[in-house]
Design an enzyme around this catalytic site. Structure first.
Site, PDB file in Angstrom:
ATOM      1  N   ASP A  82       6.111  -2.859   4.386  1.00  0.00           N
ATOM      2  CA  ASP A  82       5.599  -4.132   4.138  1.00  0.00           C
ATOM      3  C   ASP A  82       5.468  -4.486   2.554  1.00  0.00           C
ATOM      4  O   ASP A  82       5.802  -3.642   1.819  1.00  0.00           O
ATOM      5  CB  ASP A  82       3.942  -4.385   4.765  1.00  0.00           C
ATOM      6  CG  ASP A  82       3.141  -3.315   4.186  1.00  0.00           C
ATOM      7  OD1 ASP A  82       3.416  -2.913   2.994  1.00  0.00           O
ATOM      8  OD2 ASP A  82       2.263  -2.866   4.764  1.00  0.00           O
ATOM      9  N   ASP A  84       3.708  -6.117  -1.119  1.00  0.00           N
ATOM     10  CA  ASP A  84       2.771  -7.038  -1.664  1.00  0.00           C
ATOM     11  C   ASP A  84       3.407  -7.562  -3.013  1.00  0.00           C
ATOM     12  O   ASP A  84       4.455  -7.036  -3.542  1.00  0.00           O
ATOM     13  CB  ASP A  84       1.665  -5.702  -2.179  1.00  0.00           C
ATOM     14  CG  ASP A  84       1.193  -5.038  -0.920  1.00  0.00           C
ATOM     15  OD1 ASP A  84       0.952  -5.810   0.119  1.00  0.00           O
ATOM     16  OD2 ASP A  84       0.995  -3.859  -1.014  1.00  0.00           O
ATOM     17  N   ASP A 158      -3.702   3.264  -7.735  1.00  0.00           N
ATOM     18  CA  ASP A 158      -4.356   4.509  -7.718  1.00  0.00           C
ATOM     19  C   ASP A 158      -3.339   5.619  -8.186  1.00  0.00           C
ATOM     20  O   ASP A 158      -3.615   6.604  -8.973  1.00  0.00           O
ATOM     21  CB  ASP A 158      -4.560   4.858  -6.130  1.00  0.00           C
ATOM     22  CG  ASP A 158      -3.587   4.310  -5.180  1.00  0.00           C
ATOM     23  OD1 ASP A 158      -2.463   4.085  -5.669  1.00  0.00           O
ATOM     24  OD2 ASP A 158      -3.696   4.297  -4.042  1.00  0.00           O
TER      25      ASP A 158
HETATM   26  P1  ATP Z   1       1.822   1.938   2.479  1.00  0.00           P
HETATM   27  O1  ATP Z   1       3.143   2.510   2.628  1.00  0.00           O
HETATM   28  O2  ATP Z   1       0.732   2.827   3.211  1.00  0.00           O
HETATM   29  O3  ATP Z   1       1.566   0.464   2.562  1.00  0.00           O
HETATM   30  P2  ATP Z   1       0.908   1.442  -0.207  1.00  0.00           P
HETATM   31  O4  ATP Z   1       0.756   2.114  -1.525  1.00  0.00           O
HETATM   32  O5  ATP Z   1       1.516   0.095  -0.266  1.00  0.00           O
HETATM   33  O6  ATP Z   1       1.299   2.114   0.806  1.00  0.00           O
HETATM   34  P3  ATP Z   1      -1.644  -0.179   0.213  1.00  0.00           P
HETATM   35  O7  ATP Z   1      -2.641   0.218   1.013  1.00  0.00           O
HETATM   36  O8  ATP Z   1      -0.621  -1.278   1.126  1.00  0.00           O
HETATM   37  O9  ATP Z   1      -0.527   1.064   0.096  1.00  0.00           O
HETATM   38  O10 ATP Z   1      -1.843  -0.878  -1.198  1.00  0.00           O
HETATM   39  C1  ATP Z   1      -0.878  -1.401  -1.916  1.00  0.00           C
HETATM   40  C2  ATP Z   1      -0.993  -1.034  -3.325  1.00  0.00           C
HETATM   41  O11 ATP Z   1      -2.404  -1.274  -3.907  1.00  0.00           O
HETATM   42  C3  ATP Z   1      -1.005   0.482  -3.628  1.00  0.00           C
HETATM   43  O12 ATP Z   1       0.383   0.909  -3.761  1.00  0.00           O
HETATM   44  C4  ATP Z   1      -1.914   0.674  -4.947  1.00  0.00           C
HETATM   45  O13 ATP Z   1      -0.960   0.107  -6.258  1.00  0.00           O
HETATM   46  C5  ATP Z   1      -2.915  -0.379  -4.668  1.00  0.00           C
HETATM   47  N1  ATP Z   1      -4.141   0.440  -3.886  1.00  0.00           N
HETATM   48  C6  ATP Z   1      -4.333   0.409  -2.714  1.00  0.00           C
HETATM   49  N2  ATP Z   1      -5.646   1.018  -2.535  1.00  0.00           N
HETATM   50  C7  ATP Z   1      -5.886   1.386  -3.597  1.00  0.00           C
HETATM   51  C8  ATP Z   1      -7.088   2.010  -4.095  1.00  0.00           C
HETATM   52  N3  ATP Z   1      -8.100   2.609  -3.232  1.00  0.00           N
HETATM   53  N4  ATP Z   1      -7.246   2.356  -5.275  1.00  0.00           N
HETATM   54  C9  ATP Z   1      -6.285   1.642  -6.248  1.00  0.00           C
HETATM   55  N5  ATP Z   1      -5.166   1.136  -6.104  1.00  0.00           N
HETATM   56  C10 ATP Z   1      -4.964   0.973  -4.631  1.00  0.00           C
HETATM   57 MG    MG Z   2       1.546  -1.412   1.398  1.00  0.00          MG
END
Ligand code: ATP
Ligand code: MG
Length: 465
Positions: A82, A84, A158
């Site tokens: 996905d 963002d 994060d």
């Molecule tokens: P995935 O492949 O699981 O989607 P992701 O890194 O995109 O991994 P998401 O939960 O979709 O994870 O979150 C998108 C972004 O938002 C992360 O890459 C990070 O930059 C930020 N983020 C998400 N959760 C947190 C958190 N708990 N604290 C700080 N930043 C966060």
């Molecule tokens: Mg994501």
């Protein structure tokens, strides 16, 4: 109490001071800008809808980038699951630009922009964390919805590898915290002071484990060290949020590796009741291992995985144990199974914050199991019409593969489902081998009855009918 303990163990005097230092360095922080040639992202892997969104925002005078996990995956040459988008437009301003855009306000306000089935999350740059942001007594930030500059947004993400921004128009990557270097070193490094970041949001400890297992990255020593001490902070996180993260973990395509890593980091014990169940049930271990391997394989092949099926598998051996106990106490098999399912669901629904729909799916899958043992008359045909047959049958195969029941039952059903009418008639004429232990009470075995009589006057055998 926990705050004091953490300070003592980790020697952080006042974690809030470190926040100021973090902010100061972020202000100085200029991103490293990487050209297409330097970062090597394949534009073919970028979602057209994400490009449409960044383009529209930029055409309207806003900054807009693909951000987070999608950039990380693109840099690793993996197609992101996905996308963002981060922007300096406010949620209201974003909403105005797109026909199907919805402001979702949970912990942070975000905008969901929909294109058909595709959903893209658009977030406004977050400002530096404020001292006055409401926190719980352990320092977990409860609400903080201040907007800010892009470099402040980067500092609040994060891990370094999750804090990069990609502009599809210029094909440049902005790297604020050395994410590119960490990607190349295959290292997970939290941004800022690890103790503080885990205290603000303990779920980050689960996230680091998930990413380490999924990406096969090493956790940097400083990022890893506080986890064992701080693990109990997860108890203060609302269970629905822990559940969401657990679901991501279990459906990451690397569930087994994630669970092993959780155990290694000391994150499984007493934290999530489900994990205790999964990792510490000797009898069910083979079943759970197979279920998780099966789930991982499906995810990796791009197939769907149902949370109901997954949780039905994870908790099956609890159900089996209670089912047996009810039968020993004299209950008939079918009502005994329902009582066992009730017990397990009642305990786990609250503990795991299981949604009602998932609970219903689990119960349907469990309730169907004894029905596979009725291999006479119309019963098997009735089961063929059940729209949940596939899930129930897959579950039956798992039970066979784990050695819980005779493989012959699974083979019979495979043939029955795939067979033509002639084959089905032949299969129905075969006398099943010995009857499985589950189909009769453990102590007082009752004489076998016809399937019709067995279900009459008793609590409903299967709500799926
Ligand atoms: P995935 O492949 O699981 O989607 P992701 O890194 O995109 O991994 P998401 O939960 O979709 O994870 O979150 C998108 C972004 O938002 C992360 O890459 C990070 O930059 C930020 N983020 C998400 N959760 C947190 C958190 N708990 N604290 C700080 N930043 C966060
Ligand atoms: Mg994501």
């Amino acid at each position: 109490m926990i705050k004091k303990f953490i300070r003592k163990i980790l020697g952080v005097k006042n974690p809030d001071d470190t926040l100021d230092q973090g902010k100061a360095s972020a202000k100085k922080n200029k991103p490293k800008v990487l050209s297409a040639k330097e970062h090597g992202i394949d534009p073919a892997l970028v979602s057209n809808n994400a490009i449409r969104i960044t383009q529209t925002l930029q055409d309207n005078g806003y900054k807009a980038f693909i951000v987070g996990g999608a950039v990380r995956d693109l840099l690793l040459g993996v197609k992101p699951k996905d996308f963002d988008v981060a922007t300096n437009a406010t949620p209201e301003q974003v909403k105005r630009l797109f026909r199907r855009a919805f402001i979702i306000g949970r912990r942070f306000q975000i905008v969901h922009v929909m294109f058909g089935q595709d959903l893209i999350e658009v977030t406004t740059f977050r400002g530096a964390a404020k001292h006055e942001a409401p926190k719980d007594e352990h320092g977990r930030v409860l609400r903080d919805n201040t907007f800010g500059e892009q470099h402040e947004d980067a500092v609040r993400r994060d891990f370094t590898i999750n804090a990069m921004y990609y502009d599809p128009a210029s094909q440049t990557v902005l790297d604020y915290h050395g994410g590119i270097a960490d990607i190349r070193k295959k290292t997970l490094r939290i941004i800022g002071v690890p103790e503080l970041r885990y205290r603000e949001d303990p779920v980050r400890m689960l996230r680091v484990v998930r990413f380490a297992a999924k990406l096969k990255f090493t956790i940097d020593d400083d990022t890893r060290a506080p986890i064992k001490v701080m693990a109990p902070l997860i108890n203060n996180v609302p269970s629905a949020r822990v559940f969401d993260e657990m679901l991501k973990l279990l459906m990451s395509g690397h569930a087994m590796a994630c669970l092993q890593q959780l155990r290694k980091e000391g994150l499984h014990h007493g934290l999530m009741p489900l994990l205790d169940v999964v990792l510490e049930q000797p009898l069910g271990e083979r079943f759970v291992t197979l279920a998780l391997a099966n789930t991982d394989e499906r995810v990796q092949q791009g197939k769907t995985v149902s949370p109901g099926f997954l949780f039905a598998s994870l908790l099956w051996h609890q159900v089996l144990e209670k089912w047996e106990a009810y039968k020993v106490s004299g209950e008939l098999p079918i009502p005994a199974l329902h009582l066992a399912a009730d017990d397990v669901l009642n305990t786990q629904t609250d503990a795991l914050a299981l949604q009602r729909k998932i609970g219903t799916d689990m119960r349907d899958i469990w309730a169907m199991q004894p029905r596979f043992e009725k291999r006479v008359g119309k019963a098997p045909y009735k089961l063929l019409e059940n729209n949940r047959l596939r899930a129930g049958y897959d579950f039956l195969l798992l039970r066979c593969a784990s050695g819980e029941i005779d493989a012959e039952l699974g083979e019979w059903w495979t043939d029955f489902i795939n067979g033509d009418e002639q084959e089905r008639v032949r299969l129905l004429s075969i006398k099943p081998k010995a009857k499985s232990a589950e189909s009769a009470p453990a102590k007082k075995r009752r004489p076998r009855r016809s399937p019709h009589r067995q279900s009459s006057g008793k609590p409903k055998a299967a709500p799926t009918e």
